[in-house]
Design a protein around this motif. Structure first.
Motif, short mmCIF file in Angstrom:
data_model
loop_
_atom_site.label_atom_id
_atom_site.label_comp_id
_atom_site.label_asym_id
_atom_site.label_seq_id
_atom_site.Cartn_x
_atom_site.Cartn_y
_atom_site.Cartn_z
N LYS A 115 -1.46 8.44 -10.79
CA LYS A 115 -1.91 9.27 -11.90
C LYS A 115 -0.73 9.71 -12.77
O LYS A 115 -0.84 9.78 -14.00
CB LYS A 115 -2.66 10.49 -11.39
N SER A 116 0.39 10.01 -12.12
CA SER A 116 1.54 10.51 -12.86
C SER A 116 2.00 9.51 -13.93
O SER A 116 2.18 9.87 -15.10
CB SER A 116 2.69 10.80 -11.88
N ILE A 117 2.16 8.24 -13.55
CA ILE A 117 2.62 7.24 -14.52
C ILE A 117 1.52 6.94 -15.54
O ILE A 117 1.81 6.69 -16.72
CB ILE A 117 3.07 5.96 -13.81
N ALA A 118 0.27 6.96 -15.11
CA ALA A 118 -0.84 6.72 -16.05
C ALA A 118 -0.91 7.77 -17.14
O ALA A 118 -1.51 7.55 -18.20
CB ALA A 118 -2.16 6.65 -15.28
N LEU A 190 0.52 -1.93 -8.02
CA LEU A 190 0.72 -0.61 -8.62
C LEU A 190 2.14 -0.48 -9.16
O LEU A 190 2.35 0.09 -10.24
CB LEU A 190 0.43 0.49 -7.59
N THR A 191 3.11 -1.01 -8.44
CA THR A 191 4.49 -0.99 -8.93
C THR A 191 4.59 -1.74 -10.26
O THR A 191 5.24 -1.28 -11.20
CB THR A 191 5.43 -1.63 -7.89
N THR A 192 3.92 -2.88 -10.34
CA THR A 192 3.95 -3.68 -11.57
C THR A 192 3.32 -2.93 -12.74
O THR A 192 3.87 -2.88 -13.85
CB THR A 192 3.22 -5.01 -11.35
N SER A 193 2.16 -2.34 -12.51
CA SER A 193 1.47 -1.63 -13.60
C SER A 193 2.26 -0.40 -14.04
O SER A 193 2.37 -0.11 -15.24
CB SER A 193 0.05 -1.23 -13.16
N ILE A 230 -3.19 0.97 -16.96
CA ILE A 230 -3.72 2.29 -16.60
C ILE A 230 -4.95 2.13 -15.71
O ILE A 230 -5.15 2.88 -14.74
CB ILE A 230 -4.04 3.10 -17.87
N ARG A 231 -5.79 1.14 -16.01
CA ARG A 231 -6.96 0.88 -15.16
C ARG A 231 -6.54 0.52 -13.74
O ARG A 231 -7.20 0.92 -12.77
CB ARG A 231 -7.80 -0.25 -15.76
N SER A 237 -5.61 5.24 -7.51
CA SER A 237 -5.89 6.67 -7.30
C SER A 237 -7.25 6.86 -6.65
O SER A 237 -7.40 7.62 -5.68
CB SER A 237 -5.85 7.42 -8.64
N SER A 238 -8.24 6.17 -7.16
CA SER A 238 -9.60 6.30 -6.62
C SER A 238 -9.69 5.80 -5.20
O SER A 238 -10.32 6.43 -4.33
CB SER A 238 -10.59 5.53 -7.51
#
Length: 393
Positions: A115-118, A190-193, A230-231, A237-238
């Motif tokens: 969430k923080s990076i998003a 997640l690291t990539t996004s 972000i998705r 996160s979900s």
């Protein structure tokens, strides 16, 4: 046979309150709230004030007893789960007989990391939006953007450059996160996004500072570019929130036991912006008795994160539980009014809507309502037939 109605009917006002609340009313209270007889020499205005003060004393007496009952009831609420919907996925409190027996933050840190990076685009927006041009709306957004809202948000105007230094500082924060991203040991996708969101965010900041202007067009192009990433963050996160809360609910159900768990109340505190379809509420609903979720899963909207969610939660739940029983006893001949007392609608909402008319302005009905009709509308018993049979447990 003594029924609840003739039993309560034989008690005086203060006595009935004490019977219903289970509390002892001090003699001094009864004396303080006893009606005062006006003196013969009292002026009409003074007599009117005294009479109205005596009427107010009835409500004061009720509220004193109600508050005493509520305070006593909080010690008997069981079982309860209270959720403070905070920045880490929620702090969960298991309450039995009014006492917290366990406090847990069940969601893995990866929830917070994703969430923080998003939030990178929102961080940029928060710095620059006050310097937007309030006279310009991106054409594609015209149907969805309130011009007045934009004017209020753009309170500095497009000539203001106070955003430059804060934006550069935010870029430094992004840069630090980028340099240490792999050390966080996040899932590969997640690291990539996260890396892509940060990289594109820094590029946008550099271009904006160089241009000396914050553009809605350029920002929306940037936000559209990072949206797929972000998705991905939203998915992680979900996923971690579901896994963490599910594991906790399974363990707490075993601790409480199925018979007691079937009566579980769940209270979730959340800000207005996350109040409807709150993530914690969606997950928790699956672990409750499905026949009771409508009444036992309670979302409580707040203006800010609650500092003492247990105390506030128990106080609110005590009111709800008290009113659930009071509704059926006090409004025994009008189910719609009883339901209003048990639920979120204001008790007078139905009558006000009727008096104002269908369009809410009073144009249809209110102007033609007679005094007799008003009496009929306001009467709390007109919606349920007097012959409605009583249902006994």
């Amino acid at each position: 046979m003594t029924t609840r109605r003739n039993f309560i009917g034989t008690a005086g006002a203060v006595g009935a309150g004490a019977i219903l609340t289970g509390t002892t009313v001090p003699a001094s209270f009864a004396a303080d709230t006893a009606p005062t007889a006006p003196d013969a020499s009292t002026t009409q205005a003074a007599r009117k004030k005294l009479a109205r003060d005596n009427i107010r004393a009835v409500d004061t007496g009720m509220r004193t007893n109600y508050d005493a009952m509520r305070g006593n009831l909080t010690k008997h609420l069981d079982p309860i789960i209270i959720v403070n919907n905070d920045m880490v996925g929620g702090t969960y409190y298991l309450v039995q007989n009014g006492t917290v027996v366990e406090t847990v933050k069940p969601v893995d840190e990866i929830f917070e990391m994703a969430k923080s990076i998003a939030h990178t685009p929102l961080g940029i927006y928060s710095i620059c939006a006050p310097s937007l041009d309030p006279k310009y709306i991106v054409p594609a957004q015209v149907p969805y953007t309130d011009p007045h809202d934009l004017e209020m948000v753009a309170y500095n105007g497009p000539k203001n450059t106070g955003w430059v230094t804060p934006l550069q500082d935010f870029s430094k924060t992004l840069d630090t996160a980028r340099k240490t991203l792999t050390d966080a040991r996040l899932p590969a996708d997640l690291t990539t996004s996260c890396g892509y969101i940060i990289d594109r965010g820094q590029a946008f900041i550099a271009d904006t500072v160089k241009r000396g202007e914050f553009s809605m067009d350029a920002f929306e192009a940037f936000s559209a570019d990072v949206y797929p990433s972000i998705r991905t963050n939203m998915y992680y996160s979900s996923r971690y929130q579901i896994d963490g809360v599910s594991a906790l609910m399974t363990r707490w159900r075993q601790r409480v036991g199925d018979p007691a768990w079937s009566n579980l109340y769940v209270l979730v505190f959340s800000l207005w912006t996350t109040f409807e379809l709150n993530q914690n509420s969606i997950i928790l609903k699956n672990f409750m008795d499905q026949s009771k979720t409508d009444s036992h899963l309670i979302d409580l909207m707040t203006a800010q994160i609650v500092s003492d969610p247990v105390a506030v939660g128990l106080d609110n739940l005590a009111r709800i539980v008290m009113d659930n029983i009071a509704a059926e006893m006090v409004f025994s001949t009008d189910q719609s009014t009883a339901d209003a007392l048990k639920g979120r609608p204001d008790l007078l909402s139905t009558e006000i809507l009727k008096l104002l008319g269908e369009d809410g302005t009073g144009a249809n009905t209110a102007s033609s309502v007679t005094k007799g009709q008003v009496n009929q509308l306001v009467c709390p018993f007109h919606n349920r037939s007097a012959t409605t049979p009583a249902v006994r447990a």
